[in-house]
Design an enzyme around this catalytic site. Structure first.
Site, PDB file in Angstrom:
ATOM      1  N   ASP A  72       0.856  -1.189   0.000  1.00 49.78           N
ATOM      2  CA  ASP A  72       0.000   0.000   0.000  1.00 49.78           C
ATOM      3  C   ASP A  72       0.887   1.232   0.000  1.00 49.78           C
ATOM      4  O   ASP A  72       1.576   1.514   0.984  1.00 49.78           O
ATOM      5  CB  ASP A  72      -0.896  -0.033   1.236  1.00 49.78           C
ATOM      6  N   ASN A  99       3.559   7.084  -9.660  1.00 45.75           N
ATOM      7  CA  ASN A  99       2.438   7.036 -10.589  1.00 45.75           C
ATOM      8  C   ASN A  99       1.143   6.529  -9.960  1.00 45.75           C
ATOM      9  O   ASN A  99       0.065   6.738 -10.502  1.00 45.75           O
ATOM     10  CB  ASN A  99       2.806   6.140 -11.785  1.00 45.75           C
ATOM     11  N   TYR A 171      -9.366  14.648  -6.240  1.00 46.88           N
ATOM     12  CA  TYR A 171      -8.313  14.393  -7.221  1.00 46.88           C
ATOM     13  C   TYR A 171      -7.600  15.686  -7.606  1.00 46.88           C
ATOM     14  O   TYR A 171      -6.358  15.737  -7.684  1.00 46.88           O
ATOM     15  CB  TYR A 171      -8.942  13.739  -8.443  1.00 46.88           C
ATOM     16  N   LYS A 175      -3.625  16.405  -6.987  1.00 47.00           N
ATOM     17  CA  LYS A 175      -2.714  16.673  -8.093  1.00 47.00           C
ATOM     18  C   LYS A 175      -2.070  18.054  -7.982  1.00 47.00           C
ATOM     19  O   LYS A 175      -0.921  18.244  -8.395  1.00 47.00           O
ATOM     20  CB  LYS A 175      -3.451  16.518  -9.421  1.00 47.00           C
ATOM     21  N   THR A 205      -6.188   4.902 -19.919  1.00 50.08           N
ATOM     22  CA  THR A 205      -6.017   3.898 -18.878  1.00 50.08           C
ATOM     23  C   THR A 205      -7.369   3.600 -18.250  1.00 50.08           C
ATOM     24  O   THR A 205      -8.379   4.239 -18.560  1.00 50.08           O
ATOM     25  CB  THR A 205      -5.055   4.397 -17.788  1.00 50.08           C
TER      26      THR A 205
END
Length: 315
Positions: A72, A99, A171, A175, A205
């Protein structure tokens, strides 16, 4: 490098040791394969499962070396163990590619604490824990060497933080934090040889499923993850020695380096003592924002979406 490491064919990363997180699928897997093809040997991280083992096996079948170290990435111990694994198994650490990430999309007014925490934990904390232990190692190595060492970090940010994606406040925040972490790392560790940069990739992806149009029927897919990997490989290479603390948008055939935020306007208090009062603030700001729309946030950087949108096919 430790005895037994593959004598790779000549490549820009020949003799280098890299850690890649999120290596089980998608962009992380593509990055891992590209780094190995360029000559690096790798420590691969992702959650336990066949996908991570498959990435390692594909590298080995191509003649490279890779070790899968599941864990993790939000755990402090995982970052420490990955750095230790690189040093124990290959004798050095030269490159860190962060990543790993997850999505828990929701509007801010309906987002749960778990949905917020899990995304911040995997993305931002996950980038931090590996960076913390890698830079600590490089700092000590630099002290022993009496000068800078070879050290590269490539972090994964996103254009989402530039746009203020409405359904991704967790998110977006993560970021944005990664971009800030990258710059802070670059400034704080340059003297030790660390070069830290971030990419905002566009890649087809699992995380983007349903957000982009289908791949083209003919010709190359500009959103194939493999089109991002040359930038990652370059930033990890000796050729990128002069590049530090930068953020790039990259996808098939297009790369853009971002400017930092700039000052749009400066206001001075027109009062006897030169200090702000409520009327003075109103007078200063009213003209500037008279034509602004609440539906068009001024701090959003929409220019990046003009980068080959007719080819990329964002829905």
């Amino acid at each position: 490098m430790a005895e037994g490491t593959r004598a790779a064919e000549a490549g820009p990363l020949n003799g280098k040791v890299a850690i890649v997180t999120g290596a089980g699928n998608g962009l992380g897997r593509a990055e891992s394969l590209a780094l190995a093809a360029a000559g690096a040997v790798l420590i691969l991280n992702d959650l336990p499962g066949a996908a991570l083992d498959e990435t390692a096996e594909r590298i080995r079948q191509a003649g490279g070396q890779a070790r899968a170290r599941a864990g993790d990435i939000g755990e402090w111990a995982t970052g420490e163990q990955l750095v230790r694994a690189a040093l124990a198994e290959f004798g050095q650490l030269d490159i860190l590619v962060n990543n790993a990430g997850v999505l828990r999309d929701r509007m801010v007014f309906s987002m749960s604490a778990e949905e917020w925490d899990s995304v911040i934990r995997v993305h931002l904390r996950g980038h931090f824990v590996t960076t913390r232990f890698a830079t600590a190692h490089w700092r000590e190595a630099s002290k022993r060497a009496g000068g800078p060492v070879y050290a590269r970090i490539v972090n994964t940010s996103s254009e989402a933080f530039l746009l203020g994606a409405p359904g991704q406040p967790n998110y977006d925040a993560a970021k944005a934090g990664i971009a800030a972490l990258t710059v802070a790392t670059a400034r704080g560790c340059a003297r030790y040889g660390v070069r830290a940069n971030a990419i905002c990739p566009r890649a087809r992806t699992a995380m983007l499923a349903g957000l982009v149009s289908p791949p083209p029927a003919d010709g190359p897919d500009p959103l194939a993850p493999e089109h991002v990997t040359p930038m990652v490989t370059y930033l990890a290479s000796p050729a990128a020695e002069q590049i530090n603390g930068e953020v790039f948008v990259v996808h098939g055939g297009v790369a853009a380096v971002l400017n930092p935020p700039s000052i749009r306007a400066v206001f001075r208090a027109d009062t006897p003592d030169g200090m702000w009062t409520l009327p003075a603030i109103g007078a200063a700001l009213s003209a500037q924002f008279a034509g602004s729309s609440p539906d068009s946030p001024g701090f959003a950087c929409l220019e990046t979406m003009k980068l080959a949108t007719e080819t990329v096919g964002f829905d």
